[in-house]
Design an enzyme around this catalytic site. Structure first.
Site, PDB file in Angstrom:
ATOM      1  N   ASP A 109       0.905  -1.146   0.000  1.00  0.00           N
ATOM      2  CA  ASP A 109       0.000   0.000   0.000  1.00  0.00           C
ATOM      3  C   ASP A 109       0.943   1.193   0.000  1.00  0.00           C
ATOM      4  O   ASP A 109       1.580   1.479   1.026  1.00  0.00           O
ATOM      5  CB  ASP A 109      -0.862   0.006   1.260  1.00  0.00           C
ATOM      6  CG  ASP A 109      -1.869   1.149   1.228  1.00  0.00           C
ATOM      7  OD1 ASP A 109      -1.466   2.276   0.878  1.00  0.00           O
ATOM      8  OD2 ASP A 109      -3.040   0.914   1.536  1.00  0.00           O
ATOM      9  N   HIS A 110       1.054   1.887  -1.122  1.00  0.00           N
ATOM     10  CA  HIS A 110       2.141   2.862  -1.211  1.00  0.00           C
ATOM     11  C   HIS A 110       1.977   4.035  -0.251  1.00  0.00           C
ATOM     12  O   HIS A 110       2.927   4.733   0.042  1.00  0.00           O
ATOM     13  CB  HIS A 110       2.366   3.332  -2.661  1.00  0.00           C
ATOM     14  CG  HIS A 110       1.350   4.310  -3.172  1.00  0.00           C
ATOM     15  ND1 HIS A 110       0.105   3.937  -3.606  1.00  0.00           N
ATOM     16  CD2 HIS A 110       1.390   5.655  -3.313  1.00  0.00           C
ATOM     17  CE1 HIS A 110      -0.559   5.013  -3.996  1.00  0.00           C
ATOM     18  NE2 HIS A 110       0.191   6.076  -3.835  1.00  0.00           N
ATOM     19  N   HIS A 160      -5.802   2.722   1.219  1.00  0.00           N
ATOM     20  CA  HIS A 160      -5.073   3.899   1.716  1.00  0.00           C
ATOM     21  C   HIS A 160      -5.743   4.571   2.923  1.00  0.00           C
ATOM     22  O   HIS A 160      -5.101   4.825   3.932  1.00  0.00           O
ATOM     23  CB  HIS A 160      -4.926   4.945   0.608  1.00  0.00           C
ATOM     24  CG  HIS A 160      -4.346   4.395  -0.669  1.00  0.00           C
ATOM     25  ND1 HIS A 160      -3.382   3.416  -0.685  1.00  0.00           N
ATOM     26  CD2 HIS A 160      -4.581   4.688  -1.973  1.00  0.00           C
ATOM     27  CE1 HIS A 160      -3.062   3.138  -1.931  1.00  0.00           C
ATOM     28  NE2 HIS A 160      -3.772   3.881  -2.734  1.00  0.00           N
TER      29      HIS A 160
HETATM   30  C1  BG6 Z   1      -3.775   4.621  -6.323  1.00  0.00           C
HETATM   31  C2  BG6 Z   1      -5.145   4.682  -6.930  1.00  0.00           C
HETATM   32  O1  BG6 Z   1      -3.656   3.551  -5.440  1.00  0.00           O
HETATM   33  O2  BG6 Z   1      -3.507   5.832  -5.621  1.00  0.00           O
HETATM   34  C3  BG6 Z   1      -5.288   5.892  -7.836  1.00  0.00           C
HETATM   35  O3  BG6 Z   1      -5.392   3.496  -7.674  1.00  0.00           O
HETATM   36  C4  BG6 Z   1      -4.900   7.155  -7.094  1.00  0.00           C
HETATM   37  O4  BG6 Z   1      -6.613   5.994  -8.341  1.00  0.00           O
HETATM   38  C5  BG6 Z   1      -3.543   6.995  -6.426  1.00  0.00           C
HETATM   39  O5  BG6 Z   1      -4.861   8.221  -8.036  1.00  0.00           O
HETATM   40  C6  BG6 Z   1      -3.236   8.177  -5.546  1.00  0.00           C
HETATM   41  O6  BG6 Z   1      -1.908   8.082  -5.099  1.00  0.00           O
HETATM   42  P1  BG6 Z   1      -1.076   9.377  -4.730  1.00  0.00           P
HETATM   43  O7  BG6 Z   1       0.223   8.843  -4.218  1.00  0.00           O
HETATM   44  O8  BG6 Z   1      -0.937  10.186  -5.971  1.00  0.00           O
HETATM   45  O9  BG6 Z   1      -1.870  10.094  -3.689  1.00  0.00           O
END
Ligand code: BG6
Length: 511
Positions: A196-197, A259
């Site tokens: 989960d980044h 997230h």
């Molecule tokens: C991803 C989603 O996990 O996270 C995307 O699939 C979303 O839809 C993205 O745009 C948002 O990531 P960040 O790091 O740009 O907030």
């Protein structure tokens, strides 16, 4: 001047030792993620000398590319999406460790050939049989790849082989459980890194530092002192050519299940005994399991679904969601707001307002901890309004921590109160670049530290809470409310907090 004291987290989470030599095999290497995120992150770490010199990267995909084509394509990625190439010599050294292997995910022969190729690389580059398999393929191929790796005997040694699985991990509880069963058949849970980044983002980790490296907050971190919590992840982007995937998913599966719930867990969990992976994950799991259920009887009161129509983003006009679907019909939500509650002693009665959406007014992710007002006002009317303390953690952009406090307005004009922010902007305070989440997470995989990855039971517990919300939407016929691109979502989302006598943070900031 502020002195930087030694950081206790460095010893646990941020070991500076160089990890063991290994080969990172990226499945789906011709895809976007590899060129935009993974290789730029790995290259940046190479520049910072955080990688073992022997680290070898093998891109695996169906297309018939050569090693050189792959290297050139990755170089473009680093130049376009990374923090720069630095010296040509560093790139050349990195590129020497980049290889490409064309194969079919569902063909056992491809895996046997890959296995032989990896053994040859072990000899050439001294990687000693250590492997990380990174599944950056479309989710429908996860099971196939895992089963094939298992039957080829490539993921049987927990000490030497690890596997990273990108999101989404399932699209509901039963598909996540089915995938977990496949994983279990092929390898040990200790080998699995579910990404989960958001957990790799600097300020998200800072939340743990703020809570557990300071004695200040923890004593007031509960329902006696906290009125409510807001978690907002707002994007200005639309679905950006991903409508096919997105339409089957919607904001609740794409953002909330992973997230937002992870952020909620980090705010709400009990202090873990240590930064040990299981100690942290055990505490997060308890939070997920304590989330109060949302059902057809309360879904209208506790949730709002929205879908954007044509409007503006960053000063330009943009089409609505349905136009991006090329005239398709759809009731998929691009916005969701939820009033969640955690049924335990610490949090009983404290709403956690979650909100995320595409094509909103601003790109901002933040966590707001709203404290209760001071219990008694000793000042007279002339002093003005007492505003309750608020802690704002801005995750992106412009990472910052702001503690709003009341002070006396300076000057001889008597006792007048005023709210100010004790501000800490990371960019202003530190000259170091804020690393991309993937840098941190890839380094953790290579080092073998799963603390910032999701365990099997966590993913399932998150689905166990989300599935009934989706089912309740269907059963109670909760439709998307339209909102114009470039606004803060449907007015019903504002009403969701106003009904409780509260407001979303950005309205207070504006007002
Ligand atoms: C991803 C989603 O996990 O996270 C995307 O699939 C979303 O839809 C993205 O745009 C948002 O990531 P960040 O790091 O740009 O907030």
């Amino acid at each position: 001047m502020v002195t930087l004291l030694e950081n206790p987290f460095r010893t646990g989470l941020q070991q500076d030792r160089v990890p063991a030599p290994q080969i990172l095999i990226i499945f789906g290497a011709s895809g976007d993620l590899t060129q935009r995120k993974l290789i730029p992150a790995l290259y940046q770490m190479k520049r910072e000398r955080r990688l073992p010199p022997e680290l070898t990267i093998v891109g695996f995909a169906r297309r018939e590319w050569t090693h050189d084509y792959f290297r050139d394509h990755m170089r473009e990625g680093v130049e376009q999406f990374g923090s720069g190439l630095g010296s040509e010599a560093t790139w050349n050294e990195f590129a020497k460790g980049l290889y490409y292997f064309a194969g079919d995910l569902d063909n056992p022969e491809s895996y046997q050939n890959l296995k032989t190729f990896l053994s040859t690389l072990d000899e050439q580059r001294g990687t000693r049989g250590n492997r990380v398999f990174y599944l950056s393929v479309a989710p429908r191929f996860f099971s196939e790849a895992i089963l094939q790796l298992g039957s080829a005997g490539m993921i049987e040694n927990p000490k030497k082989q690890r596997m990273v699985i990108e999101k989404p991990f399932g699209r509901d509880l039963s598909s996540a459980q089915a995938l977990n069963r496949v994983v279990k058949k092929a390898c040990d849970e200790t080998q699995v890194y579910r990404i989960d980044h958001y957990l790799g983002k600097e300020t998200v980790q800072n939340l743990m530092a703020l809570r557990f490296a300071n004695a200040l907050y923890e004593p007031v971190w509960h329902s006696a002192h906290i009125d409510h919590v807001q978690i907002t992840v707002a994007e200005t982007l639309g679905v950006e050519g991903r409508a096919g995937y997105y339409d089957k998913s919607g904001a609740i599966r794409d953002m909330v299940q992973n997230h937002l719930l992870q952020l909620l867990c980090l705010v709400a969990m009990e202090p873990p005994a240590s930064m040990n992976a299981d100690a942290v994950r055990d505490e997060k799991l308890k939070v997920l399991r304590a989330l109060k259920s949302i059902h057809p009887g309360n879904v209208n009161e506790l949730t709002v679904r929205g879908q954007y129509t044509a409007g503006a983003a960053n000063g330009a006009s943009v089409p609505g969601y349905l136009e991006e679907l090329e005239g398709g019909k759809s009731d998929t939500e691009t916005f969701v707001a939820i009033k969640a509650e955690i049924g335990n002693w610490r949090w009983a009665g404290v709403p956690f307002y979650l909100r995320t959406g595409k094509r909103l007014a601003e790109r901002v992710s933040e966590i707001v901890i709203q404290f209760k007002p001071a219990p008694h006002n000793i000042f007279n009317e002339d002093a003005g309004r007492m505003i309750a303390n608020r802690l704002v953690l801005r995750l992106q952009p412009d990472e910052a921590v702001s503690q709003m406090i009341m002070i006396k307005d300076p000057g001889p004009g008597g006792m007048r109160l005023r709210q100010v922010a004790l501000d800490m902007s990371f960019a202003e305070r530190f000259s170091v670049r804020s690393p991309d989440a993937y840098e941190r997470l890839l380094l953790d995989v290579i080092r073998g530290n799963p603390t910032l990855f999701m365990r099997r039971d966590e993913v399932e517990a998150a689905w166990k809470w989300v599935d009934p919300i989706i089912a309740a939407w269907e059963e109670a016929g909760v439709k998307c409310r339209k909102y114009t691109a470039g606004t803060w979502g449907p007015s019903a989302a504002i009403a969701l907090v106003e009904r409780d006598g509260r407001t979303w943070h950005e309205e207070e900031s504006i007002g």
